[in-house]
Design a protein around this motif. Sequence first.
Motif, short mmCIF file in Angstrom:
data_model
loop_
_atom_site.label_atom_id
_atom_site.label_comp_id
_atom_site.label_asym_id
_atom_site.label_seq_id
_atom_site.Cartn_x
_atom_site.Cartn_y
_atom_site.Cartn_z
N PHE A 396 35.36 18.81 35.91
CA PHE A 396 36.18 19.36 36.67
C PHE A 396 37.62 18.23 37.44
CE2 PHE A 396 38.45 22.15 39.85
CZ PHE A 396 39.48 22.18 38.79
N ILE A 428 45.96 24.81 37.17
CA ILE A 428 45.05 25.43 37.26
C ILE A 428 45.48 26.32 36.28
CG2 ILE A 428 43.46 27.20 37.75
CD1 ILE A 428 42.74 23.90 38.36
N GLU A 432 44.49 27.23 32.31
CA GLU A 432 43.71 28.25 31.28
C GLU A 432 44.34 28.93 30.59
OE1 GLU A 432 44.03 32.88 33.80
OE2 GLU A 432 45.43 32.18 34.20
N HIS A 435 41.91 27.54 27.75
CA HIS A 435 41.28 28.18 27.68
C HIS A 435 41.74 29.10 26.58
CE1 HIS A 435 37.96 30.40 29.91
NE2 HIS A 435 37.44 29.58 28.98
N PRO A 442 34.87 25.95 29.05
CA PRO A 442 34.33 25.30 30.05
C PRO A 442 33.00 24.65 29.48
CG PRO A 442 35.29 27.12 30.85
CD PRO A 442 36.11 26.24 29.37
N VAL A 465 38.81 30.95 35.15
CA VAL A 465 39.78 29.77 34.74
C VAL A 465 41.20 30.19 35.51
CG1 VAL A 465 41.26 27.65 34.47
CG2 VAL A 465 39.49 28.44 33.20
N TRP A 470 36.96 28.23 41.42
CA TRP A 470 36.78 26.71 41.74
C TRP A 470 35.57 26.60 42.19
CZ3 TRP A 470 41.44 23.98 42.77
CH2 TRP A 470 41.14 22.76 42.26
N MET A 473 34.03 26.62 39.05
CA MET A 473 34.94 25.36 37.74
C MET A 473 34.33 23.62 38.11
SD MET A 473 38.52 26.78 37.32
CE MET A 473 39.36 26.42 39.46
N TRP A 478 34.03 20.32 31.21
CA TRP A 478 35.05 20.32 30.08
C TRP A 478 35.54 20.09 28.68
CZ3 TRP A 478 38.06 25.02 31.70
CH2 TRP A 478 37.48 25.62 33.06
#
Length: 510
Positions: A396, A428, A432, A435, A442, A465, A470, A473, A478
Motif C-alpha cells: 500500500f 486515494i 479508487e 479500482h 487489492p 478504497v 486506511w 488498505m 495491490w
Amino acid sequence: MALLDALLKYVRSGTAEGDRPFLSETFVSPSQFDQLCAIEPGSMRLLIGNKGIGKSAVVEWIATVTRKRNLPCLLIRPDNIVTTAQPTSFDIGSLKAYYYEVLLRTIASEIGSNLKGFLTGDAARLYNEAKQRGIAQGDVVQTTLALISAVSLPVNRINGVQLAKDLAASNSAQNLSAAINRQLLSSGSVFFLLIDDTDQLAAPDQATQLNRIWGLILAVRRLAGECTAVRPIVSLRSSVWTRLTTESLGQRDQTDHMRGLVIPLLADDALMQAIIRRRLERAAAEAGHARTDPYAVFFEGDYMTLPTSDERRSWPSFIIKSARERPRDAIQLVKNMIDAAVLASHVKIGSADANKAMSVYSSERVDDVVNEFSVDCRNIREIIDSLADCEFESDFEVIRRHMRTVPSIASLTLRGFQMKPEVDEDAITLLELMHEAGVINPRVPDRTKDRQFRHINFHDDATFVRMANWNDMQGATWEIHPAFRTYLLGVKQARKNRLLSPTNEAKKGR
C-alpha cells in the motif's frame, strides 16, 4: 474448413448484435437470472453491469424466449423512442412526466410493429383508436394503458415450468422455475418490457443529462405501478449508475427507492468458463470434432507460458484471468489469438500467438477504460501510463506514494474536483478510480481460498478504497490486472527507447 476459421465465427465480436445468429446455441444464463426474471406485479428490475459483461445478451435472450413462448414482449432501445421534441425542463418531476408519455407512445407504436399477432378483439380496437389519434401526437396515454392490458397474457395461460427451462437454457431451471411461479406468475397478466442501452439516452458527462435517465427510469416504475401487467427490465452500465447515484443534481434520494430493484450482473470464473467452453464446443462440432475436449482441438498443449512472466497456466485459466470478469473481453482475447495464429500460419493457437495477441488485447483494454471513464477524468490514460513506473504487485505504501505524484504529471480533474499532488485524500481518490476501472485491485489474505487469498473487485466492495478504510488498505497487496500488464511493459519500453534515441545520446555527449 480450417480449424480456426470454425472458431472465428463464434468469437468475432462478442456483442449481442454480432452473436444474435447463434445466441440460442451459446447463451449461458448468469446466477442472477432468477432474481432478474421473477418480477412481481407492480415492480421492475434495474440490470446494472460493466460494459461487455453481457447485459444486452441477457435482454436479447429474454426477448427471444418470451416470443418463442408466445408471450407479449417488447425490447426497446433509445433509438426506438417515439418523440417529436426534446424535454424543455430538466427537473425530475417534469422529466418523469415527459418520459412517461413518450414511453407509452413508443409502446403503442412498437405493439403495432412487433406484436401484430396479439392485436385481436379489444386489443385491435384499442390499437386502431390509438393510431387514429396519432401515436406520436395527441392524448393516447389512457388508450395505451388499456392496450397494454388487452395485449398482456393472463398468468393462468403461461406454463411457468417450461418458461423457466427455456430461460435457463442448459442451466438448472429449478430455482428459476420456483421464482417465476412464486412472483412473476403470482397473479394477473404479464407483458415484458425490456429497455436496453439506457445510458445512450443522454450524455452522462452533464448532470442535467443524467436527470433524463432518471426521468425514464422513474417513468418505467410509474408505468409498472399503474399497469401491473408490465414487467420491466431496464439495463444500465455500472459507471453510469455510479454517476446517477452520486452526482445527478441532488437525485441521490432516488437511489433509496430503487436499491431493492437493482440486480448487479456479475460474471464469476465459472460463468466465464461456461461461456467460452460453449462456443469452443460449437466450433469443434462444426469442424468435425464433436465429443472432443474443445481446448485440445484449437490450442497447442494443455498449458501456455504467460506473456509477462515464465509462469505456466492452463489455457482456460489464462483466458479467464485476463478478461476482467467480462465475457466480451474473454471472447475478444480468443479472437486476437486466432488472428495471431493465422498470421503466423499456425494450425492451432500456441504460447507465441498468445504473446502477440496480448499486445493488441492489452492496448484495446486501455482504450476501453479510456472510453468508459474519460467522462469522469479526461486524463485517465496518463494515470494508467504512469503505472509503468510501478511493479505489478505493490504494498500500500508504494502505491500510495505513486498516486501522490500522479497529479504532477498532468492537470487532473476527477468528477469535477481538481486533484493536487502530495495530498493523501486525492491520491486515494485516484486509486479508487483505478479500482473502479478494474486496473488495480487489492488482494487480501483469505485462508478459505485454495491460494490463501482473494481479490476485492469494485463490485465486491465499492467502499474499500476510502480514507476511512486506511488500515484494511495497508493490509492489502495491490495488483495491476493482467489485462493491462503487456500494455504497461510497452509503455516502459517506449520510454527507454526514447531515452536511448540517437538525438538523446548526442545531447548526453555534449
